[in-house]
Design a protein around this motif. Structure first.
Motif, PDB file in Angstrom:
ATOM      1  N   GLY A   1       0.820  -1.203   0.000  1.00 28.63           N
ATOM      2  CA  GLY A   1       0.000   0.000   0.000  1.00 28.63           C
ATOM      3  C   GLY A   1       0.855   1.254   0.000  1.00 28.63           C
ATOM      4  O   GLY A   1       2.078   1.210   0.193  1.00 28.63           O
ATOM      5  N   LEU A   2       0.205   2.394  -0.182  1.00 25.50           N
ATOM      6  CA  LEU A   2       0.934   3.662  -0.266  1.00 25.50           C
ATOM      7  C   LEU A   2       1.717   3.964   1.009  1.00 25.50           C
ATOM      8  O   LEU A   2       2.914   4.251   0.978  1.00 25.50           O
ATOM      9  CB  LEU A   2      -0.053   4.809  -0.532  1.00 25.50           C
ATOM     10  CG  LEU A   2      -0.718   4.871  -1.903  1.00 25.50           C
ATOM     11  CD1 LEU A   2      -1.692   6.041  -1.942  1.00 25.50           C
ATOM     12  CD2 LEU A   2       0.322   5.018  -3.001  1.00 25.50           C
ATOM     13  N   GLY A   3       1.035   3.927   2.159  1.00 25.92           N
ATOM     14  CA  GLY A   3       1.671   4.293   3.418  1.00 25.92           C
ATOM     15  C   GLY A   3       2.779   3.341   3.808  1.00 25.92           C
ATOM     16  O   GLY A   3       3.842   3.764   4.287  1.00 25.92           O
ATOM     17  N   ALA A   4       2.557   2.040   3.621  1.00 27.59           N
ATOM     18  CA  ALA A   4       3.569   1.055   4.003  1.00 27.59           C
ATOM     19  C   ALA A   4       4.818   1.184   3.141  1.00 27.59           C
ATOM     20  O   ALA A   4       5.944   1.081   3.642  1.00 27.59           O
ATOM     21  CB  ALA A   4       2.993  -0.353   3.894  1.00 27.59           C
ATOM     22  N   GLN A   5       4.647   1.409   1.848  1.00 25.61           N
ATOM     23  CA  GLN A   5       5.809   1.570   0.974  1.00 25.61           C
ATOM     24  C   GLN A   5       6.638   2.792   1.379  1.00 25.61           C
ATOM     25  O   GLN A   5       7.868   2.721   1.473  1.00 25.61           O
ATOM     26  CB  GLN A   5       5.373   1.731  -0.479  1.00 25.61           C
ATOM     27  CG  GLN A   5       4.919   0.461  -1.164  1.00 25.61           C
ATOM     28  CD  GLN A   5       4.741   0.657  -2.655  1.00 25.61           C
ATOM     29  OE1 GLN A   5       5.684   0.993  -3.371  1.00 25.61           O
ATOM     30  NE2 GLN A   5       3.530   0.445  -3.137  1.00 25.61           N
ATOM     31  N   LEU A   6       5.950   3.900   1.602  1.00 21.99           N
ATOM     32  CA  LEU A   6       6.662   5.124   1.967  1.00 21.99           C
ATOM     33  C   LEU A   6       7.437   4.949   3.264  1.00 21.99           C
ATOM     34  O   LEU A   6       8.629   5.263   3.351  1.00 21.99           O
ATOM     35  CB  LEU A   6       5.676   6.288   2.113  1.00 21.99           C
ATOM     36  CG  LEU A   6       5.214   6.991   0.844  1.00 21.99           C
ATOM     37  CD1 LEU A   6       4.319   8.172   1.212  1.00 21.99           C
ATOM     38  CD2 LEU A   6       6.396   7.482   0.027  1.00 21.99           C
ATOM     39  N   THR A   7       6.764   4.474   4.298  1.00 24.34           N
ATOM     40  CA  THR A   7       7.418   4.362   5.599  1.00 24.34           C
ATOM     41  C   THR A   7       8.490   3.278   5.606  1.00 24.34           C
ATOM     42  O   THR A   7       9.496   3.402   6.310  1.00 24.34           O
ATOM     43  CB  THR A   7       6.394   4.103   6.713  1.00 24.34           C
ATOM     44  OG1 THR A   7       5.583   2.963   6.368  1.00 24.34           O
ATOM     45  CG2 THR A   7       5.483   5.310   6.905  1.00 24.34           C
ATOM     46  N   GLN A   8       8.295   2.217   4.803  1.00 24.65           N
ATOM     47  CA  GLN A   8       9.304   1.157   4.769  1.00 24.65           C
ATOM     48  C   GLN A   8      10.624   1.669   4.210  1.00 24.65           C
ATOM     49  O   GLN A   8      11.701   1.251   4.656  1.00 24.65           O
ATOM     50  CB  GLN A   8       8.816  -0.021   3.933  1.00 24.65           C
ATOM     51  CG  GLN A   8       9.691  -1.258   4.067  1.00 24.65           C
ATOM     52  CD  GLN A   8       9.729  -1.766   5.493  1.00 24.65           C
ATOM     53  OE1 GLN A   8       8.691  -2.059   6.069  1.00 24.65           O
ATOM     54  NE2 GLN A   8      10.920  -1.872   6.074  1.00 24.65           N
ATOM     55  N   TYR A   9      10.569   2.562   3.268  1.00 21.45           N
ATOM     56  CA  TYR A   9      11.780   3.174   2.708  1.00 21.45           C
ATOM     57  C   TYR A   9      12.638   3.784   3.823  1.00 21.45           C
ATOM     58  O   TYR A   9      13.856   3.603   3.862  1.00 21.45           O
ATOM     59  CB  TYR A   9      11.365   4.241   1.688  1.00 21.45           C
ATOM     60  CG  TYR A   9      12.497   5.032   1.096  1.00 21.45           C
ATOM     61  CD1 TYR A   9      13.153   4.592  -0.057  1.00 21.45           C
ATOM     62  CD2 TYR A   9      12.911   6.232   1.669  1.00 21.45           C
ATOM     63  CE1 TYR A   9      14.201   5.330  -0.621  1.00 21.45           C
ATOM     64  CE2 TYR A   9      13.953   6.977   1.118  1.00 21.45           C
ATOM     65  CZ  TYR A   9      14.584   6.522  -0.021  1.00 21.45           C
ATOM     66  OH  TYR A   9      15.615   7.260  -0.571  1.00 21.45           O
ATOM     67  N   TYR A  10      11.990   4.489   4.736  1.00 19.66           N
ATOM     68  CA  TYR A  10      12.723   5.141   5.826  1.00 19.66           C
ATOM     69  C   TYR A  10      13.046   4.167   6.958  1.00 19.66           C
ATOM     70  O   TYR A  10      14.094   4.284   7.599  1.00 19.66           O
ATOM     71  CB  TYR A  10      11.921   6.329   6.349  1.00 19.66           C
ATOM     72  CG  TYR A  10      11.703   7.390   5.299  1.00 19.66           C
ATOM     73  CD1 TYR A  10      12.705   8.310   4.995  1.00 19.66           C
ATOM     74  CD2 TYR A  10      10.512   7.456   4.586  1.00 19.66           C
ATOM     75  CE1 TYR A  10      12.518   9.273   4.015  1.00 19.66           C
ATOM     76  CE2 TYR A  10      10.312   8.416   3.603  1.00 19.66           C
ATOM     77  CZ  TYR A  10      11.316   9.317   3.314  1.00 19.66           C
ATOM     78  OH  TYR A  10      11.129  10.271   2.339  1.00 19.66           O
ATOM     79  N   MET A  11      12.165   3.196   7.210  1.00 20.43           N
ATOM     80  CA  MET A  11      12.465   2.172   8.212  1.00 20.43           C
ATOM     81  C   MET A  11      13.712   1.397   7.824  1.00 20.43           C
ATOM     82  O   MET A  11      14.563   1.091   8.670  1.00 20.43           O
ATOM     83  CB  MET A  11      11.276   1.223   8.380  1.00 20.43           C
ATOM     84  CG  MET A  11      10.110   1.788   9.161  1.00 20.43           C
ATOM     85  SD  MET A  11       8.721   0.627   9.248  1.00 20.43           S
ATOM     86  CE  MET A  11       9.453  -0.725  10.149  1.00 20.43           C
TER      87      MET A  11
END
Length: 391
Positions: free
Chosen positions: A369-379
């Motif tokens: 999903g949008l939110g998971a992809q974005l935050t995973q990049y930084y995680m």
């Protein structure tokens, strides 16, 4: 008949688009709203297709375009969200990417959003070794178990041992289990070069366990895991905790309270995902799960609420902290993460908050999903920096 179907498709797009922008309606529709917010472009395509079908129907076009416009709202916020996350990471951790090893840079996410990730291809091909249901603690009510996910790649710094990650599931301290929706995420992390442990803890209902039983279970898990560092070939000095919701609360508590007899449970970093930070925060009525956990309301047992709130333990020299929160989360409001962010900013503890404007509680369960992809990049970068940093 075709016009009728077009109108129905258009109306469906409007209904789904409305659910995207509405606050959490109820427990029944919450999961549908969660999915829609993470994949809004599907609704936009549905609305546009209804509007542009042959033998155009004005009613279908109106409904379809309105539904598409509503569904497009999360997409308009992506650019701002990325800018905010970039700034948050730099403010919190400085020039952190410069310290990530070359090998880890090849393994972590290359882009914030991609068609490959959206299709799920990145997450389906992960190859790791798994062992499930390993007992680590006998309690009066049941045996607590954990799962282990082991990498099949060499350590990401050229060394001989791996860092480790301990995952703590959510469930309002009343339910849930290791693995569950996030087993794919555990495999994803293990494939990057981390030994991942997913643990259980006791619940308020099933085990009649009240605070601080859950914290003690997490501490015992950390001790057991550290005691088996040679078995799993990881460095006990390089451990990060990741917790979601109630698990995020426990992860922060364990990371911040590794003192006064619990020094052997110290960890290197912690990630709290939509975690309750101040249990005194409540709406018109106290949350029944918090009351069950602490055996009373905030005015009946104020000391228990203070002891159970990670906010009260924010101070200097804590492990680097990464917070994630959806700003449409009505179960654990984003004010929780904002409070901890602001408190830690007055200390020397490194901290950053990743805000997902369209995210709801549990948004990261959908890895593509949008939110998971974005935050995973930084995680990915936070974990590589905190556990695989080059000096």
């Amino acid at each position: 008949m075709r016009k009728l179907f077009s109108a129905l498709f258009g109306f469906l797009a409007t209904v789904l688009g409305t659910l995207i922008v509405l606050p959490r309606v109820n427990d029944t529709l919450w999961k549908l709203q969660l999915v829609l917010n993470e994949f809004p472009y599907v609704v936009s395509l549905l609305g546009v297709s209804a509007a542009l079908r042959p033998r155009r129907n004005p009613l279908a076009a109106a409904f379809g375009l309105w539904g598409a416009a509503l569904a497009f709202v999360p997409l308009t916020r992506i650019r701002h969200a990325i800018s905010d996350m970039d700034e948050a990471m730099q403010d919190g951790f400085g020039d952190y990417e410069r310290h990530i090893s070359a090998a880890m840079k090849k393994r972590i996410a290359k882009s914030r959003l991609s068609l490959k990730n959206t299709a799920g291809a990145t997450y389906l091909k992960q190859r790791v070794a798994e062992q499930q249901d390993i007992p680590f603690l006998e309690t009066p009510t049941r045996q607590l178990l954990l799962d282990v996910y082991r990498p099949l790649v060499p350590p990401g710094d050229g060394g001989t041992t791996y860092p480790a990650i301990i995952v703590i599931h959510g469930g309002s301290w009343t339910e849930g289990d290791k693995g569950s929706y996030f087993a794919w995420h555990n495999r994803y992390l293990a494939a990057q070069g981390y030994v991942v442990f997913d643990i259980q803890y006791r619940f308020t209902r099933r085990d009649s366990a009240q605070w601080p039983t859950q914290l003690e279970d997490v501490r015992e898990a950390i001790r057991w895991i550290k005691g088996h560092a040679q078995t799993w070939n990881f460095d006990p000095e390089r451990i990060a905790l990741i917790g979601r919701s109630a698990g995020g609360h426990l992860a922060l508590q364990a990371a911040y309270r590794a003192t006064d007899g619990a020094e052997d449970t110290a960890v290197k970093a912690v990630i709290g995902i939509y975690a309750p930070i101040n249990l005194r925060l409540t709406g018109a009525r106290h949350n029944e799960n918090v009351v069950a956990l602490l055996a009373g309301t905030s005015y009946q047992v104020p000391d228990a609420y203070a002891d159970a709130s990670p906010l009260d333990f924010a101070r200097n020299d804590l492990p680097p902290t990464l917070l994630l929160h959806g700003y449409m989360d009505k179960l654990v409001g984003p004010v929780h993460s904002e409070l901890l962010l602001n408190r830690l900013r007055s200390t020397n503890t490194p901290v950053a908050l990743l805000r997902v404007p369209w995210g709801r509680h549990g948004f990261d369960a959908l890895m593509n999903g949008l939110g998971a992809q974005l935050t995973q990049y930084y995680m990915d970068r936070f974990l590589a920096w905190s556990l695989y940093a080059q000096k």
